[in-house]
Design an enzyme around this catalytic site. Structure first.
Site, mmCIF file in Angstrom:
data_model
loop_
_atom_site.group_PDB
_atom_site.id
_atom_site.type_symbol
_atom_site.label_atom_id
_atom_site.label_comp_id
_atom_site.label_asym_id
_atom_site.label_seq_id
_atom_site.Cartn_x
_atom_site.Cartn_y
_atom_site.Cartn_z
ATOM 1 C CG PHE A 23 -2.198 -0.920 0.902
ATOM 2 C CD1 PHE A 23 -2.463 -1.438 -0.359
ATOM 3 C CD2 PHE A 23 -3.074 -1.245 1.935
ATOM 4 C CE1 PHE A 23 -3.566 -2.257 -0.593
ATOM 5 C CE2 PHE A 23 -4.183 -2.061 1.713
ATOM 6 C CZ PHE A 23 -4.421 -2.571 0.453
ATOM 7 C CG HIS A 54 5.095 -13.173 -6.360
ATOM 8 N ND1 HIS A 54 6.334 -13.691 -6.125
ATOM 9 C CD2 HIS A 54 5.145 -11.871 -5.976
ATOM 10 C CE1 HIS A 54 7.096 -12.753 -5.613
ATOM 11 N NE2 HIS A 54 6.397 -11.638 -5.505
ATOM 12 C CG ASP A 62 2.878 -8.767 -5.812
ATOM 13 O OD1 ASP A 62 3.203 -7.935 -4.949
ATOM 14 O OD2 ASP A 62 3.659 -9.166 -6.701
ATOM 15 C CG HIS A 65 4.743 1.292 -9.715
ATOM 16 N ND1 HIS A 65 5.698 1.696 -8.807
ATOM 17 C CD2 HIS A 65 4.821 -0.059 -9.767
ATOM 18 C CE1 HIS A 65 6.337 0.631 -8.338
ATOM 19 N NE2 HIS A 65 5.825 -0.450 -8.887
HETATM 20 ZN ZN ZN Z 1 4.941 -8.268 -3.642
#
Ligand code: ZN
Length: 455
Positions: free
Chosen positions: A68, A244, A317, A321
């Protein structure tokens, strides 16, 4: 005492799915009834009730992998906007990663994040601590003195946003020997990536084509790093969560390693289940994430792993940006995509395509992530647990809109995903109804039980 009865709902849990009712008392599930077992919860005249008309009730998603960006990187996103997107997307609890500025590498930085979140988070909030080559004593102190104050220990074996790389063997041995807390790894081999990157830059300069991203952050980098981490976790008995996962080979390695160490678990994200490297020509920087998205063959292996239990959890995840940052040339374009609000919809789309039952979605998005970190009272539709739910029509189409994303774009924009969310409940109160926040969500600080003591 505040009480609410939800009736005629499709109750979705990993163990069973069926029509039923839930009675909420003082923010917790006090009673749950499955009609096909002959159970009922009688109407009480003084208790408000809501007939859900067959809509699915799932435990609110518990996303233990979000970035965050607060403190320090708040031009990209912050706890207020991230938690809002989370809540709107059915995520009622999140655990945020430590690669902020300053990095979350000691108890003081951790408490500063809780202080910020207590003032502005719209969903239940918790934080991981980050490992560096110099804070292992502090991590051990926190593990023994305040294990309830953080989710797990995040280790970046390959570098990404925030430069928290740790790939020193003796430091990793010490870290992987810690008991009672989960080690979460970003698993890519730094040396392989550096080598590939130098080769690409010498050929193209800064304007490396984005289609090369999966060849630079290559499958070999993932496989080598994950093989090493699994070997270490088997040798040291580590509670390890591989984040991931992106390749078929890692799936095979993890499947085997679980046979030797049942404390090994794995995550993938909806992105690796929906996209493939064939999407890089069209999406370019907007699909640039670490690890890179690999081939259609990997996507199929990950879908199989989701079904057969090799993949235990789905995290988003979420890594926002700004669009202008993403539009820079390859070498200065940051990696990461926003996804916390789209994750449940994307996974429901995968489930619909592959015939995965809703109960499995509840497991990977709520029950197992909460259990892996030992999050008290969260992640289950079960008596005594907190009344955090998402109420939805799982079959309805959902088309993500960039304007709902905290940074104004999403790789899922315009895709046909699944699941129309009717309401989101936090601590027994309806916080979101038909896409609007209708009351100040009763967000609270998560508390973590040592994972070796959690049932
Ligand atoms: Zn990450």
């Amino acid at each position: 005492m505040s009480r609410t009865l939800l009736k005629n709902a499709l109750l979705v849990t990993g163990a069973r799915t069926g029509e039923g009712s839930i009675l909420i008392e003082d923010g917790k599930i006090s009673s749950i009834a499955f009609y096909d077992s002959g159970e009922t919860i009688p109407d009480i005249p003084s208790v408000p009730s809501e007939d859900l008309g067959g809509l699915a009730v799932m435990p609110g998603a518990v996303d233990i992998h979000v970035h965050f960006r607060e403190p320090g990187l708040t031009h990209k996103g912050d706890i207020a906007s991230g938690s809002r997107a989370a809540l709107m997307g059915g995520v009622t609890s999140f655990v945020d990663m430590p690669n902020t500025i300053p990095p979350t590498t000691d108890g003081a930085a951790l408490e500063e994040k809780y202080r910020i979140a207590s003032a502005k988070s719209l969903a239940n909030y918790g934080f991981h601590i980050g490992a560096t080559s110099s804070n292992i004593m502090e991590i051990k102190r926190l593990c023994s003195q305040s294990p309830e104050s953080f989710g797990g220990i995040k280790v970046f074996l390959g570098s990404s946003t925030g430069n928290m790389l740790l790939n020193d063997c003796s430091a990793l041995d010490a870290l992987f020997s810690i008991k009672g807390k989960c080690i979460l790894i970003h698993s890519e081999d730094e040396n392989i990536i550096k080598y590939n990157m130098a080769k690409a830059v010498s050929a193209y300069g800064d304007a490396v084509p984005f289609t090369l991203h999966p060849l630079i952050r290559s499958r070999e980098a993932c496989i080598k790093s994950t093989a090493d981490a699994l070997e270490r976790a088997m040798r040291l008995g580590t509670r390890l969560h591989v984040l991931h996962v992106s390749t078929a080979e890692e799936v095979d390695l993890i499947r085997t390693a679980k046979g030797y160490n049942q404390g090994i678990t794995a995550e993938t994200t909806a992105g690796y289940l929906l996209f493939s490297d064939e999407d890089y020509p069209a999406l370019g920087p907007f699909l640039k994430c670490n690890p890179a998205i690999k081939s259609p063959r990997d996507r199929e292996a990950l879908r199989d792993a989701l079904r057969d239990g090799t993949i235990d959890t789905i995290g988003s995840d979420h890594a926002p940006h700004l669009k202008e940052e993403k539009l820079r040339p390859y070498t200065s374009c940051p990696s990461g995509v926003p996804s916390v609000g789209d994750s449940l919809h994307a996974l429901l789309a995968v489930a619909a395509q592959d015939g995965i039952p809703l109960g499995r979605i509840a497991e990977v998005m709520s029950e197992t992530p909460a259990r892996i970190l030992g999050i008290k009272g969260k992640g289950q539709l079960k008596e005594g647990f907190d009344a955090d739910f998402v109420v939805l029509d799982p079959d309805a189409v959902s088309v993500p809109d960039a304007s709902d994303s905290p940074c104004g774009w999403t790789p899922y924009e315009g895709m046909t995903l699944k699941g129309r969310i009717h309401s989101v409940w936090l601590a027994g109160e309806k916080a979101v109804s038909n896409g609007n926040i209708i009351s100040r969500p009763l967000a609270s600080r998560l508390s973590f039980i040592r994972s070796d003591q959690f049932q």
